[in-house]
Design a protein around this motif. Sequence first.
Motif, PDB file in Angstrom:
ATOM      1  N   ASP A 173     101.663   5.939  86.446  1.00  0.00           N
ATOM      2  CA  ASP A 173     102.894   5.631  85.723  1.00  0.00           C
ATOM      3  C   ASP A 173     104.035   5.300  86.676  1.00  0.00           C
ATOM      4  N   ASP A 174     103.681   4.904  87.907  1.00  0.00           N
ATOM      5  CA  ASP A 174     104.735   4.578  88.859  1.00  0.00           C
ATOM      6  C   ASP A 174     104.318   3.384  89.725  1.00  0.00           C
ATOM      7  N   PHE A 175     103.381   3.618  90.639  1.00  0.00           N
ATOM      8  CA  PHE A 175     102.912   2.548  91.502  1.00  0.00           C
ATOM      9  C   PHE A 175     101.429   2.712  91.768  1.00  0.00           C
ATOM     10  N   CYS A 176     100.649   1.709  91.382  1.00  0.00           N
ATOM     11  CA  CYS A 176      99.230   1.681  91.740  1.00  0.00           C
ATOM     12  C   CYS A 176      98.715   0.278  91.474  1.00  0.00           C
ATOM     13  N   PHE A 177      97.524  -0.006  91.973  1.00  0.00           N
ATOM     14  CA  PHE A 177      96.896  -1.294  91.672  1.00  0.00           C
ATOM     15  C   PHE A 177      95.400  -1.133  91.702  1.00  0.00           C
ATOM     16  N   ASP A 178      94.729  -2.107  91.101  1.00  0.00           N
ATOM     17  CA  ASP A 178      93.269  -2.051  91.038  1.00  0.00           C
ATOM     18  C   ASP A 178      92.760  -3.483  90.935  1.00  0.00           C
ATOM     19  N   THR A 179      91.462  -3.653  91.127  1.00  0.00           N
ATOM     20  CA  THR A 179      90.897  -5.004  91.078  1.00  0.00           C
ATOM     21  C   THR A 179      90.496  -5.417  89.659  1.00  0.00           C
ATOM     22  N   SER A 180      90.474  -4.452  88.734  1.00  0.00           N
ATOM     23  CA  SER A 180      90.202  -4.824  87.343  1.00  0.00           C
ATOM     24  C   SER A 180      90.567  -3.671  86.423  1.00  0.00           C
ATOM     25  N   TYR A 181      90.695  -3.990  85.157  1.00  0.00           N
ATOM     26  CA  TYR A 181      90.767  -2.983  84.094  1.00  0.00           C
ATOM     27  C   TYR A 181      90.229  -3.674  82.848  1.00  0.00           C
ATOM     28  N   LYS A 182      90.341  -3.060  81.689  1.00  0.00           N
ATOM     29  CA  LYS A 182      89.570  -3.591  80.566  1.00  0.00           C
ATOM     30  C   LYS A 182      89.959  -5.011  80.153  1.00  0.00           C
ATOM     31  N   ASN A 183      91.171  -5.445  80.440  1.00  0.00           N
ATOM     32  CA  ASN A 183      91.600  -6.761  79.964  1.00  0.00           C
ATOM     33  C   ASN A 183      91.576  -7.879  81.014  1.00  0.00           C
ATOM     34  N   TRP A 184      91.608  -7.537  82.288  1.00  0.00           N
ATOM     35  CA  TRP A 184      91.635  -8.551  83.341  1.00  0.00           C
ATOM     36  C   TRP A 184      90.689  -8.157  84.481  1.00  0.00           C
ATOM     37  N   VAL A 185      90.136  -9.202  85.127  1.00  0.00           N
ATOM     38  CA  VAL A 185      89.215  -8.969  86.241  1.00  0.00           C
ATOM     39  C   VAL A 185      89.696  -9.782  87.450  1.00  0.00           C
ATOM     40  N   GLY A 186      89.819  -9.093  88.596  1.00  0.00           N
ATOM     41  CA  GLY A 186      90.181  -9.771  89.845  1.00  0.00           C
ATOM     42  C   GLY A 186      88.940  -9.905  90.714  1.00  0.00           C
ATOM     43  N   THR A 187      88.809 -11.081  91.350  1.00  0.00           N
ATOM     44  CA  THR A 187      87.644 -11.321  92.202  1.00  0.00           C
ATOM     45  C   THR A 187      88.103 -11.782  93.575  1.00  0.00           C
ATOM     46  N   SER A 188      87.516 -11.174  94.622  1.00  0.00           N
ATOM     47  CA  SER A 188      87.787 -11.598  95.996  1.00  0.00           C
ATOM     48  C   SER A 188      86.663 -12.494  96.466  1.00  0.00           C
ATOM     49  N   GLN A 189      86.957 -13.299  97.470  1.00  0.00           N
ATOM     50  CA  GLN A 189      85.886 -14.090  98.086  1.00  0.00           C
ATOM     51  C   GLN A 189      84.985 -13.148  98.877  1.00  0.00           C
ATOM     52  N   ALA A 190      83.767 -13.621  99.197  1.00  0.00           N
ATOM     53  CA  ALA A 190      82.847 -12.803  99.994  1.00  0.00           C
ATOM     54  C   ALA A 190      83.556 -12.383 101.281  1.00  0.00           C
ATOM     55  N   GLY A 191      83.523 -11.128 101.592  1.00  0.00           N
ATOM     56  CA  GLY A 191      84.166 -10.630 102.810  1.00  0.00           C
ATOM     57  C   GLY A 191      85.637 -10.338 102.636  1.00  0.00           C
ATOM     58  N   GLY A 192      86.209 -10.807 101.527  1.00  0.00           N
ATOM     59  CA  GLY A 192      87.639 -10.565 101.300  1.00  0.00           C
ATOM     60  C   GLY A 192      87.856  -9.180 100.702  1.00  0.00           C
ATOM     61  N   ASP A 193      89.090  -8.758 100.757  1.00  0.00           N
ATOM     62  CA  ASP A 193      89.406  -7.400 100.337  1.00  0.00           C
ATOM     63  C   ASP A 193      90.633  -7.409  99.434  1.00  0.00           C
ATOM     64  N   ASP A 194      90.489  -6.975  98.197  1.00  0.00           N
ATOM     65  CA  ASP A 194      91.634  -6.890  97.283  1.00  0.00           C
ATOM     66  C   ASP A 194      92.420  -8.207  97.215  1.00  0.00           C
ATOM     67  N   ASP A 195      91.699  -9.338  97.088  1.00  0.00           N
ATOM     68  CA  ASP A 195      92.384 -10.635  97.078  1.00  0.00           C
ATOM     69  C   ASP A 195      92.964 -10.982  95.711  1.00  0.00           C
ATOM     70  N   ALA A 196      92.559 -10.249  94.678  1.00  0.00           N
ATOM     71  CA  ALA A 196      93.141 -10.452  93.340  1.00  0.00           C
ATOM     72  C   ALA A 196      93.209  -9.074  92.684  1.00  0.00           C
ATOM     73  N   THR A 197      94.403  -8.640  92.359  1.00  0.00           N
ATOM     74  CA  THR A 197      94.588  -7.270  91.884  1.00  0.00           C
ATOM     75  C   THR A 197      95.595  -7.232  90.741  1.00  0.00           C
ATOM     76  N   ILE A 198      95.581  -6.125  90.027  1.00  0.00           N
ATOM     77  CA  ILE A 198      96.540  -5.910  88.952  1.00  0.00           C
ATOM     78  C   ILE A 198      97.400  -4.720  89.349  1.00  0.00           C
ATOM     79  N   PHE A 199      98.714  -4.898  89.216  1.00  0.00           N
ATOM     80  CA  PHE A 199      99.655  -3.863  89.649  1.00  0.00           C
ATOM     81  C   PHE A 199     100.337  -3.174  88.482  1.00  0.00           C
ATOM     82  N   PHE A 200     100.506  -1.884  88.633  1.00  0.00           N
ATOM     83  CA  PHE A 200     101.451  -1.144  87.807  1.00  0.00           C
ATOM     84  C   PHE A 200     102.648  -0.877  88.699  1.00  0.00           C
TER      85      PHE A 200
END
Length: 488
Positions: A345-372
């Motif tokens: 409820d303040d600050f966090c991020f993740d690569t997916s949740y039930k409504n959106w999906v983030g995908t990184s390229q092979a070898g990439g790290d957290d290249d698409a994320t969702i932020f709170f």
Amino acid sequence: MPSPMRFLAIASLFLAVSAVVPPGKQGALDQPVDDTPAPTPDNDAIADTAGQVNQKSSVPVTAVPSDNVPATTVTALDGDLVNATVASVVDSSSRRRKRQSSQPGEYVEIFYPLAPGVHDASIEGTAYLTYTVVNNATYNIKDCLAFCDKVDGCEFVNLYYEFNNELLDFVFSEKSNLKCAAYGDIHTAAEKTNFGGQASYPQVGNETVPLTYITQSSGWAAKDLTDPATPEGFSLVFGPTGGANNAPGYMGFAFLDRYDPEACAALCNGRGYDPVGGVCQYFNIWRAVVDGVPTTYTCSMYYLVADNSTAVNFGQGDLVVTLSRGYARNSVVIDGGFEGFTECDDFCFDTSYKNWVGTSQAGGDDDATIFFFNQYAHTGHGSGLLGAAFGDDSDSGTLTPAQPLKTKAGRNYVVQVFVNNAFSGAQLEAPAVVNVLWNGKVVGSVKGFQQYTPEQFNVVATGYDVLAFEGGAAPAWSFIDDVFVALL
Ligand SMILES: *[C@@H]1O[C@H](CO)[C@@H](O)[C@H](O)[C@H]1NC(C)=O
Ligand SMILES: *[C@@H]1O[C@H](CO)[C@@H](O)[C@H](O)[C@H]1NC(C)=O
Ligand SMILES: *[C@@H]1O[C@H](CO)[C@@H](O)[C@H](O)[C@H]1NC(C)=O
Ligand SMILES: *[C@@H]1O[C@H](CO)[C@@H](O)[C@H](O)[C@H]1NC(C)=O
């Protein structure tokens, strides 16, 4: 060895990079808080324009009886009086459907005819649709109400005899002088102001031409003002009430010649983009009654969705707001604002949740994320980030809704997304790019430094379409928010 100039450039770039705290570490978004309040309706302009329009009419003496109702017209646009079809004031991509006709209904007599032979008057009122003549062997109320049942949008009929009309007496095949005029709104005896008095018969020699006159004018209303069909691509939010919205995100207004939510929806869909707020996402339609008489039908458009809580403009002066309804434009994107991401409820991020999906390229790290984090969001607390969240690679990432969109095949849609390419400042964000993909094909790109700005792309649906946003190359991060995909 690099020249001193080049060395300086590299050094300053390195300095700038190292000075930027990445989003994953809660660095600051380079976007000043915008305190400018979103515009609200100019009620004085609306009332002033309502005082200028004249939308009242009765059946013209020369009109041919017809079941066909002409298309709704726009009588004012943003304060200027016009006489235009809806289609002519919106983009050609917007389309109109046929209105649902009202159910055969019960009618109540609103006012009674005067005695036969006494001169009477017909209605001069708003939302005149068309007319017919009914068999005049009797005062034929039954056929007139049956006519209303089959006329699109008919809510009221005015039945009366018109004498000395050459067309009725000699030209039209029906050979009847009993006119049945259909209206899209209910009128009262106070609006019986058309006494005839026109010359229809030809001048013969020096004889006086008999003037038209009217007898036995009665008015009948559908017992309930039928609930209008909800326009395709919209949902009813509230109404009918006696309050028009005084809500933020106002884009302007039009007057219509009848109460027609479909026409208002077409105006909303075809409205240009507000540079700050983007496309129209909501409209409020209401009837203006002045001194007890229906006067015009207002269609107010908004880029923010409003509701009943701001429907607090009840009128001003002689003008009373009636039949106010709010409709929101539907988006086929579930949770386009990333507000459903609530891992903290303040600050966090993740690569997916039930409504959106983030995908990184092979070898990439957290290249698409969702932020709170409300400081990164255009509205609310959720947003999407393209580009490595900790800045540890410069690969692009892809964000896509978890489900394909429930679109209608073959139909045109507008994709709107708010893009911020500003996190690292003008220099480092200059190469920033967000590509908008529709079923894997790039349909548009947002390039270069910018703070949150609405961007629009037109697409054609094939059904179950896949939308994606691809981009970001740390430190040229891109934030996206408030993704909206709607029928045109
Ligand atoms: C609006 O324009 C149409 C078509 O040009 C015309 O028939 C009609 O009389 C006009 N209405 C008004 C109120 O001027
Ligand atoms: C019916 O209408 C026709 C045409 O106007 C007229 O000649 C005739 O007198 C009318 N009949 C009655 C009963 O009013
Ligand atoms: C009408 O014209 C006729 C002859 O054409 C004439 O006798 C008569 O006086 C005229 N009537 C009037 C009222 O002018
Ligand atoms: C909301 O709508 C209801 C009628 O459904 C009305 O009674 C109420 O006053 C409205 N609230 C506001 C704030 O306008």
